[in-house]
Write a protein that holds these residues in place. Structure first.
Motif, mmCIF file in Angstrom:
data_model
loop_
_atom_site.group_PDB
_atom_site.id
_atom_site.type_symbol
_atom_site.label_atom_id
_atom_site.label_comp_id
_atom_site.label_asym_id
_atom_site.label_seq_id
_atom_site.Cartn_x
_atom_site.Cartn_y
_atom_site.Cartn_z
ATOM 1 N N ARG A 12 3.554 11.873 20.106
ATOM 2 C CA ARG A 12 5.163 11.901 20.040
ATOM 3 C C ARG A 12 5.545 12.828 18.799
ATOM 4 N NH1 ARG A 12 7.295 6.441 20.443
ATOM 5 N NH2 ARG A 12 6.547 6.313 22.657
ATOM 6 N N GLN A 13 5.001 12.484 17.577
ATOM 7 C CA GLN A 13 5.661 13.445 16.672
ATOM 8 C C GLN A 13 5.227 14.918 16.915
ATOM 9 O OE1 GLN A 13 3.263 11.431 13.852
ATOM 10 N NE2 GLN A 13 5.089 10.349 12.926
ATOM 11 N N CYS A 14 4.328 15.055 17.628
ATOM 12 C CA CYS A 14 3.768 16.493 17.767
ATOM 13 C C CYS A 14 4.622 17.082 18.948
ATOM 14 C CB CYS A 14 2.255 16.712 18.191
ATOM 15 S SG CYS A 14 1.223 16.516 16.704
ATOM 16 N N ARG A 15 5.088 16.109 20.021
ATOM 17 C CA ARG A 15 5.839 16.630 20.942
ATOM 18 C C ARG A 15 7.223 17.060 20.392
ATOM 19 N NH1 ARG A 15 7.144 19.542 24.990
ATOM 20 N NH2 ARG A 15 8.592 18.378 26.682
ATOM 21 N N LEU A 16 7.850 16.243 19.425
ATOM 22 C CA LEU A 16 9.026 16.711 18.606
ATOM 23 C C LEU A 16 8.842 18.070 18.049
ATOM 24 C CD1 LEU A 16 11.703 15.684 17.977
ATOM 25 C CD2 LEU A 16 10.877 14.616 16.035
ATOM 26 N N LEU A 17 8.043 18.195 17.424
ATOM 27 C CA LEU A 17 7.584 19.615 16.807
ATOM 28 C C LEU A 17 7.514 20.702 17.834
ATOM 29 C CD1 LEU A 17 4.974 18.674 14.070
ATOM 30 C CD2 LEU A 17 7.657 19.452 13.754
ATOM 31 N N GLU A 18 6.878 20.492 18.785
ATOM 32 C CA GLU A 18 6.444 21.435 20.154
ATOM 33 C C GLU A 18 8.067 21.742 20.525
ATOM 34 O OE1 GLU A 18 4.976 21.553 24.408
ATOM 35 O OE2 GLU A 18 4.240 20.026 22.985
ATOM 36 N N LEU A 19 9.043 20.581 20.744
ATOM 37 C CA LEU A 19 10.286 20.985 21.343
ATOM 38 C C LEU A 19 11.041 21.708 20.335
ATOM 39 C CD1 LEU A 19 10.685 17.469 22.998
ATOM 40 C CD2 LEU A 19 10.726 19.675 24.120
ATOM 41 N N LEU A 20 10.938 21.732 18.946
ATOM 42 C CA LEU A 20 11.845 22.156 17.987
ATOM 43 C C LEU A 20 11.441 23.718 17.831
ATOM 44 C CD1 LEU A 20 12.521 19.234 15.633
ATOM 45 C CD2 LEU A 20 14.297 20.387 17.095
ATOM 46 N N ALA A 21 9.921 24.019 17.558
ATOM 47 C CA ALA A 21 9.526 24.925 17.161
ATOM 48 C C ALA A 21 8.559 25.702 17.874
ATOM 49 C CB ALA A 21 9.152 24.918 15.657
ATOM 50 N N LEU A 22 8.003 25.209 18.873
ATOM 51 C CA LEU A 22 7.006 26.037 19.678
ATOM 52 C C LEU A 22 7.487 26.050 21.103
ATOM 53 C CD1 LEU A 22 4.040 23.747 18.369
ATOM 54 C CD2 LEU A 22 4.426 26.255 17.506
ATOM 55 N N GLY A 23 6.728 26.833 22.034
ATOM 56 C CA GLY A 23 6.773 26.657 23.274
ATOM 57 C C GLY A 23 8.283 26.741 23.929
ATOM 58 N N GLY A 24 8.191 26.705 25.176
ATOM 59 C CA GLY A 24 9.474 26.592 25.950
ATOM 60 C C GLY A 24 10.446 27.908 26.036
ATOM 61 N N GLU A 25 11.595 27.778 25.977
ATOM 62 C CA GLU A 25 12.401 29.013 26.242
ATOM 63 C C GLU A 25 12.437 29.864 25.284
ATOM 64 O OE1 GLU A 25 14.789 25.709 24.725
ATOM 65 O OE2 GLU A 25 14.025 25.909 26.352
ATOM 66 N N ASP A 26 12.900 31.252 25.545
ATOM 67 C CA ASP A 26 12.980 32.210 24.392
ATOM 68 C C ASP A 26 13.992 31.902 23.771
ATOM 69 O OD1 ASP A 26 10.724 33.673 25.493
ATOM 70 O OD2 ASP A 26 11.685 34.968 26.810
ATOM 71 N N GLY A 27 14.395 32.813 22.591
ATOM 72 C CA GLY A 27 15.427 32.435 21.655
ATOM 73 C C GLY A 27 15.050 32.222 20.099
ATOM 74 N N PRO A 28 16.062 31.943 19.318
ATOM 75 C CA PRO A 28 15.591 31.798 18.135
ATOM 76 C C PRO A 28 15.068 30.340 17.878
ATOM 77 C CG PRO A 28 18.010 31.783 18.240
ATOM 78 C CD PRO A 28 17.333 31.928 19.647
ATOM 79 N N ARG A 29 14.102 30.241 16.935
ATOM 80 C CA ARG A 29 13.401 28.807 16.667
ATOM 81 C C ARG A 29 13.024 28.933 15.320
ATOM 82 N NH1 ARG A 29 8.922 28.910 20.997
ATOM 83 N NH2 ARG A 29 10.430 30.258 21.898
ATOM 84 N N PRO A 30 13.053 27.758 14.678
ATOM 85 C CA PRO A 30 12.523 27.547 13.221
ATOM 86 C C PRO A 30 10.915 27.965 12.961
ATOM 87 C CG PRO A 30 12.807 25.415 14.159
ATOM 88 C CD PRO A 30 12.983 26.434 15.142
ATOM 89 N N GLY A 31 10.703 28.420 11.806
ATOM 90 C CA GLY A 31 9.351 28.547 11.309
ATOM 91 C C GLY A 31 8.732 27.340 11.448
#
Length: 199
Positions: free
Chosen positions: A64-83
């Motif tokens: 679940r914690q990894c899923r949260l990181l994935e949603l915030l910083a990895l994969g998904g739609e294009d656009g800005p995201r945190p390092g």
């Protein structure tokens, strides 16, 4: 049997938290994941506003914690995201009882853009490191899981205290080294007899 016995207590905690308008740590994570999965606008805004994410002790994260990181910083739609910068040592994973998932760590490592390993150990004595480098360095399956390799390290230059066994004056590091030297092979590797292996 223990799980069945604890169910009423777990339910009591859930009811009390709900009555007080409070959430458990797990419930906070669940709701954060659900929000980010369901609301693309919130996800995009957070990705834009958060510049960097640092996760220490990453080997102890759960799915679940990894899923949260994935949603915030990895994969998904294009656009800005945190390092995203994670720090962890899979050989120190100790929280499987809290659903920490070492396989999640290994999967995340595969998609990382870069991986760095410390070359110098500032905690252990040179003698202990020499012994462990021989023990684990000579056994490619020392940690019994694909993806977990031992990388030999050198001692750093930071001063270290000497710990003794029961105040005897015998340094713990020298004792470990002496035990391991009994099993050292001509090529420098260490082979522990099957009767002494934990597996």
């Amino acid at each position: 049997a223990a799980r069945r016995a604890l169910l009423p207590l777990v339910e009591e905690v859930r009811v009390r938290l709900q009555r007080e308008g409070a959430l458990s740590y797990d419930e906070l994570l669940l709701r954060a994941v659900e929000l980010l999965e369901a609301r693309a606008a919130v996800r995009r805004r957070l990705r834009r506003e958060i510049r960097q994410l640092l996760v220490d002790e990453f080997q102890d994260t759960d799915r679940r914690q990894c899923r949260l990181l994935e949603l915030l910083a990895l994969g998904g739609e294009d656009g800005p995201r945190p390092g995203l910068f994670v720090v962890g040592d899979p050989k120190q994973a100790i929280y499987s009882f809290r659903n920490a998932d070492l396989h999640t760590y290994l999967q995340a490592r595969q998609i990382a853009q870069a991986e760095y390993t410390l070359a110098h150990n500032q905690r252990s004595t040179p003698q202990v490191l020499k012994a462990f480098n021989a023990l684990f360095g000579g056994n490619p399956r020392a940690f019994m899981l694909d993806g977990l390799q031992y990388r030999p390290v050198d001692a750093g230059d930071k001063p270290r205290p000497v710990h003794t066994l029961n105040g005897s004056g015998v340094a713990v590091g020298r004792t470990i080294v002496a035990i391991l030297e009994q099993y050292q092979q001509a090529d420098g590797s260490v082979v522990i007899p099957p009767a002494l292996r934990p597996y």
